[in-house]
Each structure stands twice: as C-alpha cells, then as structure tokens.
Design a protein around this motif. Structure first.
Motif, PDB file in Angstrom:
ATOM      1  N   ASP A   3       0.826  -1.201   0.000  1.00  0.00           N
ATOM      2  CA  ASP A   3       0.000   0.000   0.000  1.00  0.00           C
ATOM      3  C   ASP A   3       0.864   1.257   0.000  1.00  0.00           C
ATOM      4  N   ASP A   5       2.000   4.957   1.137  1.00  0.00           N
ATOM      5  CA  ASP A   5       2.144   5.567   2.452  1.00  0.00           C
ATOM      6  C   ASP A   5       1.785   7.049   2.336  1.00  0.00           C
ATOM      7  N   ASP A  66      -4.792   3.503   2.651  1.00  0.00           N
ATOM      8  CA  ASP A  66      -4.149   4.519   3.479  1.00  0.00           C
ATOM      9  C   ASP A  66      -4.365   5.905   2.898  1.00  0.00           C
ATOM     10  N   LYS A  70      -6.717   9.096   4.631  1.00  0.00           N
ATOM     11  CA  LYS A  70      -6.273  10.481   4.793  1.00  0.00           C
ATOM     12  C   LYS A  70      -7.229  11.435   4.080  1.00  0.00           C
TER      13      LYS A  70
END
Length: 259
Positions: A3, A5, A66, A70
């Motif tokens: 994934d 970051d 991820d 966010k």
C-alpha cells in the motif's frame, strides 16, 4: 506493490500539489456538474477541484486504503471510493476526469485514453499530468543500483513498473483519434531540497516503491544507502546547501467533441 504511504507522500505536499493546480488552471470548463479525480491520493487534488467547482458532484477514486483514509479525514464532505483505476468501469458520464500523477503506472495508453474519453459527456474534459522523469538521474540511478546489487534478480522487473511515456506526437494523435481537441505541454519543475537524503525521501513514496517494496528490511537499508550515495554525486550541493531536483512533467487537457 504494498500500500501507498500517505504520510510519506505528504512530506512534500506543497511541491506535489503544484502540478495539480497548474493542470486545473488549464481546464476550460466554467460549471461542470460531475467531476472525478482518478488516483486521488490523500485528496490534495480533489480539494482543488471541489474548491474551483463548489456546485459540482466530486468523487475521488484510489486503490490505496491509506491514501483514502487520509482523504476522507481531511475532506469529510466529499465522496471517496476504493477503485483499481486500471479496471474502473462505470455507467456514469463526467464533465471532468482529472488524473494527476496516476496514468504513468498503467500500460497501453492508446487504449486507456480512448476508454477514459468514452466516459466523458460531450464537451467534457480529460485533464492529465504524468511525471516524465525516467531519463533523469533520480530514476536512472534507481535502475543502476537495482542491477548492480545483490538484489538484482529480485528486482529484475522493477524498472517496468512505470509505463514509459509516449511522445508529444503520440498523445496528440491518440486524443485526436478519440475525438478531442488537445492542449498539450511539458513543464520541468526545479525543487530546492535539503540534500541527497531529501531526494531519497521524496521518491520513497513513489518512484522507489517498485524497488524497495520487494526487499527485506536489511536489503532495503542497503539499497537506499547505495542510492543516496549515487544521488549525492549526481546532484551537487548549491552554495546555500540545497540540491536542485529537476522534475519534468507531461500535461494535457483533452476536450471531447471540440475541434
């Protein structure tokens, strides 16, 4: 790849958002009703679209949980969905499809662009920005370190993770064949960064991922150590202590049904 970051990516948020802003400025739409942000990441580009077109329905699509976490935390009023852009299918048609720094990861651009244009309404725009830096020292040195180290066999296919971009003539022809007018340009950004280590940090969240994700922690440390040493030789320190990262980016805005 593992994934993405979002925290690593956002270490250089201002620099990464600037191309999105430059691309959006060239979109010739006054009041689109529906906009989609492909590969929206942590939502920095989605926010720009929503701010420019506050009456539009805006959706951000990304394959990274991820990044989407966010984006949703930062922009709770917008819609975000987990989607593999390479396999994205929808019955919706959009006034704007915005794709900032994502299509370079996908193969077959001629067919891909034809498919994306087919998802536009008449008069709608496909706005795209892609890094065009595979010939820059930053990326040539990734491939060299991969080939020269004890991880060479493990990383044999890493350089192929990024799609090598076509020429200006290729993109112009593909988009014209898809029935679009074409606004096409390239910009080389020059980013003053705090030394070779900052260049490594920049690419750890993007270009380096195909190289370091398959490695063990020990191998990753060794790879990054060699890469940083090579980067230090390739990017001389300026009198103020900065190094200058050159970053060419290819842009186009294609408008469907407009000659």
């Amino acid at each position: 790849m593992v994934d993405w970051d979002a925290g690593q990516y956002l270490k250089f948020e201002d620099e990464r958002t600037r191309p999105s802003l430059d691309l959006l400025k060239r979109v010739p739409l006054d009041a689109p009703a529906s906009c989609v942000d492909l590969g929206c990441g942590p939502g920095n580009s989605t926010e720009l679209i929503a701010r420019r077109y506050p009456a539009a329905q805006v959706v951000g699509l990304d394959s990274s949980p991820d990044m989407l976490a966010k984006a949703k935390a930062h922009l709770p009023g917008l819609r975000f969905e987990e989607v593999d852009v390479a396999r994205w299918e929808t019955s919706e048609r959009f006034d704007l499809i915005f794709a900032n720094a994502v299509l370079q990861w996908l193969p077959g651009h001629s067919a891909l662009l034809r498919r994306l244009v087919s998802l536009l309404k008449d008069g709608g725009c496909l706005a795209v920005q892609m890094p065009n830096n595979l010939n820059e020292p930053s990326h040539r040195l990734m491939a060299k370190v991969a080939q020269d180290g004890p991880w060479a066999e493990k990383l044999a296919a890493a350089a192929a993770a990024r799609e090598r971009l076509g020429s200006f003539e290729d993109y112009y022809a593909w988009l014209r064949q898809a029935g679009c007018s074409v606004d096409l340009w390239q910009t080389t950004y020059v980013h003053p960064l705090d030394g070779a280590a900052s260049i490594v940090e920049w690419f750890k969240s993007t270009g380096l991922k195909p190289y370091i994700d398959p490695l063990t922690p020990e191998e990753r440390s060794g790879f990054l150590h060699r890469y940083e040493a090579a980067i230090a030789d390739a990017y001389p320190v300026q009198p103020d202590g900065k190094v200058l990262l050159r970053f060419p980016r290819l842009f186009f805005v294609a408008q469907r049904g407009s000659n």
